[in-house]
Design a protein around this motif. Structure first.
Motif, PDB file in Angstrom:
ATOM      1  N   PHE A 159       0.831  -1.219   0.000  1.00  0.00           N
ATOM      2  CA  PHE A 159       0.000   0.000   0.000  1.00  0.00           C
ATOM      3  C   PHE A 159       0.856   1.256   0.000  1.00  0.00           C
ATOM      4  O   PHE A 159       0.414   2.306  -0.437  1.00  0.00           O
ATOM      5  CB  PHE A 159      -0.952  -0.008   1.214  1.00  0.00           C
ATOM      6  N   HIS A 160       2.119   1.159   0.461  1.00  0.00           N
ATOM      7  CA  HIS A 160       2.926   2.378   0.548  1.00  0.00           C
ATOM      8  C   HIS A 160       3.405   2.879  -0.823  1.00  0.00           C
ATOM      9  O   HIS A 160       3.970   3.953  -0.918  1.00  0.00           O
ATOM     10  CB  HIS A 160       4.088   2.245   1.540  1.00  0.00           C
ATOM     11  N   HIS A 161       3.135   2.085  -1.859  1.00  0.00           N
ATOM     12  CA  HIS A 161       3.452   2.591  -3.207  1.00  0.00           C
ATOM     13  C   HIS A 161       2.366   3.531  -3.702  1.00  0.00           C
ATOM     14  O   HIS A 161       2.540   4.190  -4.725  1.00  0.00           O
ATOM     15  CB  HIS A 161       3.624   1.422  -4.185  1.00  0.00           C
ATOM     16  N   HIS A 162       1.238   3.569  -2.986  1.00  0.00           N
ATOM     17  CA  HIS A 162       0.130   4.429  -3.405  1.00  0.00           C
ATOM     18  C   HIS A 162      -0.708   4.758  -2.174  1.00  0.00           C
ATOM     19  O   HIS A 162      -1.760   4.158  -1.945  1.00  0.00           O
ATOM     20  CB  HIS A 162      -0.704   3.688  -4.474  1.00  0.00           C
ATOM     21  N   TRP A 163      -0.210   5.698  -1.392  1.00  0.00           N
ATOM     22  CA  TRP A 163      -0.861   5.997  -0.110  1.00  0.00           C
ATOM     23  C   TRP A 163      -2.312   6.435  -0.304  1.00  0.00           C
ATOM     24  O   TRP A 163      -3.169   6.178   0.543  1.00  0.00           O
ATOM     25  CB  TRP A 163      -0.089   7.084   0.635  1.00  0.00           C
ATOM     26  N   ALA A 164      -2.584   7.110  -1.421  1.00  0.00           N
ATOM     27  CA  ALA A 164      -3.944   7.637  -1.620  1.00  0.00           C
ATOM     28  C   ALA A 164      -4.972   6.500  -1.650  1.00  0.00           C
ATOM     29  O   ALA A 164      -6.131   6.686  -1.285  1.00  0.00           O
ATOM     30  CB  ALA A 164      -4.009   8.445  -2.913  1.00  0.00           C
ATOM     31  N   GLY A 165      -4.538   5.307  -2.059  1.00  0.00           N
ATOM     32  CA  GLY A 165      -5.465   4.178  -2.119  1.00  0.00           C
ATOM     33  C   GLY A 165      -5.252   3.181  -0.990  1.00  0.00           C
ATOM     34  O   GLY A 165      -5.754   2.050  -1.041  1.00  0.00           O
ATOM     35  N   ALA A 166      -4.514   3.593   0.044  1.00  0.00           N
ATOM     36  CA  ALA A 166      -4.119   2.647   1.102  1.00  0.00           C
ATOM     37  C   ALA A 166      -5.330   2.039   1.827  1.00  0.00           C
ATOM     38  O   ALA A 166      -5.277   0.885   2.263  1.00  0.00           O
ATOM     39  CB  ALA A 166      -3.189   3.334   2.102  1.00  0.00           C
ATOM     40  N   GLU A 213      15.275   7.080   9.381  1.00  0.00           N
ATOM     41  CA  GLU A 213      14.634   8.361   9.029  1.00  0.00           C
ATOM     42  C   GLU A 213      14.861   8.729   7.550  1.00  0.00           C
ATOM     43  O   GLU A 213      13.961   9.219   6.873  1.00  0.00           O
ATOM     44  CB  GLU A 213      15.250   9.442   9.934  1.00  0.00           C
ATOM     45  N   GLU A 214      16.056   8.448   7.069  1.00  0.00           N
ATOM     46  CA  GLU A 214      16.421   8.819   5.687  1.00  0.00           C
ATOM     47  C   GLU A 214      15.452   8.235   4.658  1.00  0.00           C
ATOM     48  O   GLU A 214      15.247   8.823   3.603  1.00  0.00           O
ATOM     49  CB  GLU A 214      17.833   8.325   5.344  1.00  0.00           C
ATOM     50  N   PHE A 215      14.882   7.059   4.968  1.00  0.00           N
ATOM     51  CA  PHE A 215      13.980   6.404   4.003  1.00  0.00           C
ATOM     52  C   PHE A 215      12.589   7.038   3.995  1.00  0.00           C
ATOM     53  O   PHE A 215      11.751   6.686   3.165  1.00  0.00           O
ATOM     54  CB  PHE A 215      13.832   4.913   4.311  1.00  0.00           C
ATOM     55  N   LEU A 216      12.323   7.900   4.978  1.00  0.00           N
ATOM     56  CA  LEU A 216      10.971   8.448   5.112  1.00  0.00           C
ATOM     57  C   LEU A 216      10.907   9.939   4.784  1.00  0.00           C
ATOM     58  O   LEU A 216       9.850  10.545   4.856  1.00  0.00           O
ATOM     59  CB  LEU A 216      10.456   8.219   6.547  1.00  0.00           C
ATOM     60  N   LEU A 217      12.047  10.506   4.431  1.00  0.00           N
ATOM     61  CA  LEU A 217      12.075  11.934   4.117  1.00  0.00           C
ATOM     62  C   LEU A 217      11.394  12.181   2.775  1.00  0.00           C
ATOM     63  O   LEU A 217      11.435  11.325   1.896  1.00  0.00           O
ATOM     64  CB  LEU A 217      13.522  12.436   4.055  1.00  0.00           C
ATOM     65  N   ASP A 218      10.777  13.319   2.657  1.00  0.00           N
ATOM     66  CA  ASP A 218      10.179  13.764   1.384  1.00  0.00           C
ATOM     67  C   ASP A 218       9.145  12.800   0.827  1.00  0.00           C
ATOM     68  O   ASP A 218       9.034  12.647  -0.384  1.00  0.00           O
ATOM     69  CB  ASP A 218      11.263  13.966   0.301  1.00  0.00           C
ATOM     70  N   PHE A 222       3.118  13.723   2.999  1.00  0.00           N
ATOM     71  CA  PHE A 222       3.406  13.699   4.435  1.00  0.00           C
ATOM     72  C   PHE A 222       4.332  14.860   4.791  1.00  0.00           C
ATOM     73  O   PHE A 222       5.291  15.141   4.084  1.00  0.00           O
ATOM     74  CB  PHE A 222       4.079  12.374   4.838  1.00  0.00           C
ATOM     75  N   GLU A 223       4.010  15.494   5.912  1.00  0.00           N
ATOM     76  CA  GLU A 223       4.791  16.655   6.356  1.00  0.00           C
ATOM     77  C   GLU A 223       6.143  16.243   6.924  1.00  0.00           C
ATOM     78  O   GLU A 223       7.124  16.953   6.805  1.00  0.00           O
ATOM     79  CB  GLU A 223       4.020  17.373   7.479  1.00  0.00           C
TER      80      GLU A 223
END
Ligand SMILES: Nc1ncnc2c1ncn2[C@@H]1O[C@H](COP(=O)(O)OP(=O)(O)OP(=O)(O)O)[C@@H](O)[C@H]1O
Ligand SMILES: [Mg+2]
Length: 259
Positions: A159-166, A213-218, A222-223
């Motif tokens: 699902f993380h490849h398309h959060w809008a449809g999670a 953390e580096e894998f979750l930046l940008d 997500f803010e």
């Protein structure tokens, strides 16, 4: 948090994997199967590796230790094959390592027995995380010193490849038709009752906090990395709280139910 090590020596590619993980030695003098952050599968595969792996470990499943591996891409100079070398050069900085199981061989369902409870636990875990990479063709199960180990969870949590449809993933059924341990698995309902109670918000938060953390930046939409971690936790909690559309019914369960 993952334990942190630094790669000091690149030994060889592990050619059986599609992403060609590397065998590396780290500054703790141990060997790791290194999953490259610069591989085509991208950093999401590494996020899944860590998050799913840590959930598995917390449930007592035999997932080898996961570590954060810092890599100086200069180590790529000893790799003769250009494609692998490029992948290594693109992987400077943070990568994910899995403790290398020396002497391990790939699980073969015809040569190795798995007890019904262990098989059901692994199958339940794969259904929870939606792991498509545990088929009998490519089981991602290793046997070392007579013990089974679970590796390669990079193709789960898709699902993380398309959060809008999670939200659509929360009840999505898990297809266990090709699962490597299907024919060994015992009572899934009993395992569900036991394991679902163990996957608490705290357990999931601990696993999500282990993602570098580096894998979750940008991450688009997500803010802050904190918000991405929270989204993973919420997603899995929703799957666990809802109906069991996602949990497969095995043929032997059905025949028992109708007997
Ligand atoms: N911790 C480990 N110890 C020993 N061997 C390992 C370990 N991790 C991986 N390997 C070996 O490397 C191979 C590839 O690893 P892995 O399955 O993680 O990579 P992959 O590229 O994601 O694979 P796939 O082709 O399934 O996508 C495994 O099949 C196994 O033979
Ligand atoms: Mg694999």
């Amino acid at each position: 948090m993952l334990r942190e090590v630094t790669a000091v020596r690149y030994v060889t590619p592990l050619r059986e994997g599609g992403s060609m993980p590397g065998l590396v030695e780290a500054d703790d003098h141990r060997l790791y199967a290194l999953k490259w952050s610069g591989a085509a599968q991208g950093r999401k595969a590494l996020v899944a590796e860590v998050l799913a792996g840590r959930i598995g470990q917390a449930l007592g499943l035999p997932v080898p230790e996961l570590v954060r591996v810092d890599l100086d891409p200069v180590l790529a100079r000893s790799e003769p094959e250009q494609q692998i070398q490029e992948q290594m050069r693109a992987s400077g900085g943070v990568n994910v390592g899995l403790a290398f199981l020396s002497g391990a061989f790939n699980f073969d369902p015809l040569c190795f027995q798995v007890d019904p409870e262990t098989a059901a636990r692994v199958l339940w875990f794969d259904a929870l995380i939606g792991n498509v990479d545990r088929s009998w063709r490519n089981p991602n199960l290793l046997v070392a010193a007579g013990r089974l180990h679970l590796i390669d969870h990079g193709a789960s949590l898709i699902f993380h490849h398309h959060w809008a449809g999670a939200a659509g993933w929360i009840r999505r059924p898990y297809d266990a038709g090709d699962h490597a341990l299907r024919r060994f698995a015992g009572d899934l309902a009993a395992v569900d009752a036991e394991l679902a109670a163990q996957v608490t918000p705290e357990l999931l938060a601990g696993a999500a906090d282990a993602i570098p953390e580096e894998f979750l930046l940008d991450e688009p939409g997500f803010e802050h990395p904190r918000a991405v971690r929270d989204a993973y936790v919420a997603q899995l909690l929703a799957r666990l709280a809802g109906p069991r559309d996602w949990l497969p019914v095995l043929p032997h369960d059905e025949s028992e139910a109708t007997a």
